[in-house]
Enzyme design. Structure first.
Site, PDB file in Angstrom:
ATOM      1  N   ASP A 104     -10.464 -35.691  18.972  1.00 59.29           N
ATOM      2  CA  ASP A 104      -9.048 -35.860  18.700  1.00 59.29           C
ATOM      3  C   ASP A 104      -8.829 -37.227  18.057  1.00 59.29           C
ATOM      4  O   ASP A 104      -9.326 -38.249  18.551  1.00 59.29           O
ATOM      5  CB  ASP A 104      -8.243 -35.762  19.996  1.00 59.29           C
ATOM      6  CG  ASP A 104      -6.976 -34.945  19.830  1.00 59.29           C
ATOM      7  OD1 ASP A 104      -6.303 -35.132  18.799  1.00 59.29           O
ATOM      8  OD2 ASP A 104      -6.668 -34.120  20.701  1.00 59.29           O
ATOM      9  N   ASP A 204      -3.870 -35.761  15.206  1.00 54.77           N
ATOM     10  CA  ASP A 204      -2.582 -35.657  15.882  1.00 54.77           C
ATOM     11  C   ASP A 204      -1.439 -36.071  14.948  1.00 54.77           C
ATOM     12  O   ASP A 204      -1.513 -37.118  14.295  1.00 54.77           O
ATOM     13  CB  ASP A 204      -2.613 -36.562  17.125  1.00 54.77           C
ATOM     14  CG  ASP A 204      -1.420 -36.390  18.016  1.00 54.77           C
ATOM     15  OD1 ASP A 204      -1.256 -35.303  18.588  1.00 54.77           O
ATOM     16  OD2 ASP A 204      -0.644 -37.360  18.152  1.00 54.77           O
ATOM     17  N   GLU A 256      -2.622 -31.677  12.647  1.00 56.32           N
ATOM     18  CA  GLU A 256      -1.448 -31.202  13.386  1.00 56.32           C
ATOM     19  C   GLU A 256      -0.224 -31.639  12.592  1.00 56.32           C
ATOM     20  O   GLU A 256      -0.007 -32.832  12.378  1.00 56.32           O
ATOM     21  CB  GLU A 256      -1.404 -31.785  14.792  1.00 56.32           C
ATOM     22  CG  GLU A 256      -0.233 -31.223  15.599  1.00 56.32           C
ATOM     23  CD  GLU A 256       0.084 -32.032  16.840  1.00 56.32           C
ATOM     24  OE1 GLU A 256       0.514 -31.428  17.839  1.00 56.32           O
ATOM     25  OE2 GLU A 256      -0.094 -33.275  16.821  1.00 56.32           O
ATOM     26  N   HIS A 328      -2.581 -27.794  24.788  1.00 56.60           N
ATOM     27  CA  HIS A 328      -2.184 -28.783  25.784  1.00 56.60           C
ATOM     28  C   HIS A 328      -0.713 -29.149  25.691  1.00 56.60           C
ATOM     29  O   HIS A 328      -0.170 -29.757  26.622  1.00 56.60           O
ATOM     30  CB  HIS A 328      -3.034 -30.038  25.629  1.00 56.60           C
ATOM     31  CG  HIS A 328      -2.814 -30.751  24.329  1.00 56.60           C
ATOM     32  ND1 HIS A 328      -3.193 -30.222  23.116  1.00 56.60           N
ATOM     33  CD2 HIS A 328      -2.234 -31.948  24.048  1.00 56.60           C
ATOM     34  CE1 HIS A 328      -2.856 -31.045  22.155  1.00 56.60           C
ATOM     35  NE2 HIS A 328      -2.268 -32.113  22.679  1.00 56.60           N
ATOM     36  N   ASP A 329      -0.042 -28.785  24.578  1.00 55.17           N
ATOM     37  CA  ASP A 329       1.373 -29.098  24.393  1.00 55.17           C
ATOM     38  C   ASP A 329       2.286 -27.892  24.559  1.00 55.17           C
ATOM     39  O   ASP A 329       3.503 -28.031  24.432  1.00 55.17           O
ATOM     40  CB  ASP A 329       1.606 -29.676  22.995  1.00 55.17           C
ATOM     41  CG  ASP A 329       1.165 -31.122  22.873  1.00 55.17           C
ATOM     42  OD1 ASP A 329       1.172 -31.832  23.898  1.00 55.17           O
ATOM     43  OD2 ASP A 329       0.821 -31.549  21.754  1.00 55.17           O
TER      44      ASP A 329
END
Length: 593
Positions: A104, A204, A256, A328-329
């Site tokens: 990440d 991210d 993302e 995870h979100d």
């Protein structure tokens, strides 16, 4: 043979990626926090899933204001997870099994404890402009932009006596990408990780790195996003990053990108775009939101199909899709899009069928493969996520809040909160789901006694076994590279589509394999019933029912199908079917990773 040219192939197109949220995966030392040694102990389990890569959520040094997305040192492993030797062992264990490792990358912002920010607030010369600082009065923020987590996007810093920008938590100051020294520092760090043998990055909120010059106010009813989402120089920055460190076909670069349209996406991943491999778009997981995510409606299947079909068609010839319904979100997909009670297993299998048979790269979030569900959060003290805690505080405690107590917002929290995705991985019917011998940082879902890996492994009809079957099914080129066509778009309960792939001619003259004028094709039919009630589907007239081959289903299916397929509640079927030319279904398969 398949008609897919070698230059169209990429390992990440043919891959399935398993996402690991390490804080909640497995705790080896009993401190209640998942760690790298615990993950290493579970590498064989990951290998059994027949996935091709692991996306590892942040394990960098962090004060954990946002569970690791606030990074204090990009080149160090947080003590809670282990150390660099543990990370290196994980890398080696995965690579020995043919599984790649994706890290990440969080570079829109850092932690306020990062040395860059500490030097910047002291106005050390070379770091003074590493972040977005604005000098004005302490009671006059630079503009009206709002944080993603609620409240103003600016905080006053007493040390520097200036305002700094944070699109997320106040402990997550945004880096100033307009400063070339910032970009160079980021690229150096990325190159360092690539030199350590990783196989790519998931980046991210990468489309937020460019902010409008002068920080103008947002428009009416705006949080200011039009000035920082897909900002004025974002393609310059992302394209430069690809050129500097990611210009290697073997490296997976996943962006993302909240708030992108299909046209926006092509600028990031298209042939003439910035060079990203693929991206995460949010339209299919935000379309049911009201004024905010905690004001969501029941998802409408017709709209859901329309959105997914738009992205399938829009990137078919120029780009590549990511396939996900939870991470995870996001809340657990079986609770949001399925039926997590009477039809938990069947709807979990159905949703997995969807993400594995559309065009794109499937991302499986830990626990999805056993049908994990949303969790009950009986009190606000049970909540851990900064976003949901801020929401509860603003709804209940603020003078202008709309709720009198936590119970008034509990249903919304349990439906949409990010903590749903972060409860411990459910390994066994042991204390705390077998996740830890200590007190977990967040409580396990009480249904771990029924929903766990140990039980799933022993059950040949489990969601886990079905995911293994999906992995085998997706080895076909047809389900990776085949064209998508949506069927019955207006049906309120059925999601049906075909995948079609042309096959190579069988001789130098260019004659089709069946000696007709029509091109030879492989074809699949996917039929999914998104409802608690039975429904029927009429096989399209251009499909021959004779020889219709059932490839996978999540329930009992008649041995000989007719033109009408009767599907039970939450039933999923995948057929391989002859096309009009009568070609066979000997689809090209791949056995290597």
């Amino acid at each position: 043979m398949s008609g897919v040219a070698d230059d169209e192939r990429a390992w990440w197109k043919e891959a399935t990626v398993y996402q690991v949220y390490p804080k909640s995966f497995d705790d080896s030392d009993g401190d209640g926090v998942g760690d790298l040694p615990g993950l290493i102990d579970r590498v064989d389990y990951i290998d059994e899933l027949d996935v091709d890569a692991v996306w590892l959520n942040p394990v960098y040094e962090s004060p954990q204001a946002d569970n690791g997305y606030d990074i204090a040192d990009y080149r160090a492993i947080d003590d809670a997870y282990g150390d660099m030797s543990d990370w290196e062992q994980l890398r080696d264990e995965l690579h020995e099994r043919g599984v790649r490792l994706i890290m990440d990358l969080v570079v829109n912002h850092t932690s306020d404890e990062h040395e860059w920010f500490q030097r910047s607030r002291r106005e050390v010369r070379e770091y003074a402009d590493y972040y977005h600082w604005v000098e004005s009065e302490p009671d006059e923020p630079p503009n009206d932009w709002e944080s993603v987590f609620g409240g103003p996007a600016w905080s006053w810093d007493d040390e520097r006596e200036a305002w700094y920008l944070h699109l997320f938590d106040e402990k997550q100051p945004d880096l100033n990408w307009a400063n070339p020294d910032v970009r160079e520092s980021v690229y150096d760090m990325m190159a360092w990780w690539l030199s350590k043998g990783i196989d790519g990055f998931r980046m991210d909120v990468i489309n937020l790195v460019s902010k409008a010059e002068g920080y103008p106010d947002g428009g009416p009813d705006s949080d200011g996003a039009e000035h920082f989402m897909n900002g004025p120089r974002v393609h310059e920055y992302v394209g430069e990053m690809v050129d500097e460190v990611l210009d290697d076909e073997a490296v997976l670069a996943v962006g993302e990108t909240p708030g992108v349209s299909v046209d926006d996406a092509r600028r990031y991943v298209g042939e003439d775009g910035d060079g990203l491999s693929l991206l995460f778009q949010f339209e299919h997981v935000t379309f049911d939101h009201g004024e905010h995510k905690f004001d969501a409606d029941e998802p409408d299947l017709v709209e859901f199909k329309e959105i997914l079909a738009k992205w399938q068609d829009g990137l078919a010839d120029d780009g590549w899709n990511s396939l996900y319904l939870n991470n995870h979100d996001q809340p657990r997909m079986v609770s949001r899009f399925g039926n997590d009670e009477a039809y938990r297993r069947k709807s979990a299998k159905l949703l997995g069928t969807l993400t594995h048979t559309l065009g794109g790269t499937p991302f499986v979030y830990q626990g999805e493969e056993i049908g994990m569900t949303n969790a009950p959060f009986e009190s606000r003290e049970d909540l851990r996520d900064v976003e949901v805690r801020n929401y509860v505080e603003s709804a209940v405690d603020d003078d202008d809040g709309h709720a009198d107590s936590y119970e008034d917002v509990r249903e919304a929290v349990e439906a949409m909160g990010r903590d749903n995705a972060r409860t411990p991985m459910q390994w066994a019917d042991d204390d705390h789901a077998g996740f830890t011998d200590g007190e977990p940082w967040i409580d396990a879902n009480p249904n771990y006694t029924e929903v766990n890996v140990e039980r799933a492994r022993a059950d040949p009809d489990s969601v886990l076994q079905y995911y293994r079957d999906l992995a085998a099914l997706r080895d076909r080129d047809l389900l990776v590279y085949g064209d998508f066509e949506l069927l019955v778009p207006d049906h309120p309960n059925l999601f049906a589509y075909t995948r079609t792939l042309a096959r190579e001619r069988d001789d130098e003259s260019g004659t089709a394999a069946n000696a007709t004028d029509a091109p030879a094709r492989e074809r699949a039919l996917v039929v999914l019933n998104f409802d608690d009630e039975p429904t029927s589907f009429e096989v399209p007239p251009d499909m021959t029912v004779d020889g219709l081959e059932l490839a996978l289903a999540n329930g009992e299916v008649p041995a000989v199908p007719g033109r009408t397929l009767d599907l039970g509640p939450w039933e999923a079927r995948v057929y391989l079917t002859p096309a009009l030319d009568g070609s066979t279904t000997d689809a090209t398969t791949r056995t290597d990773r």
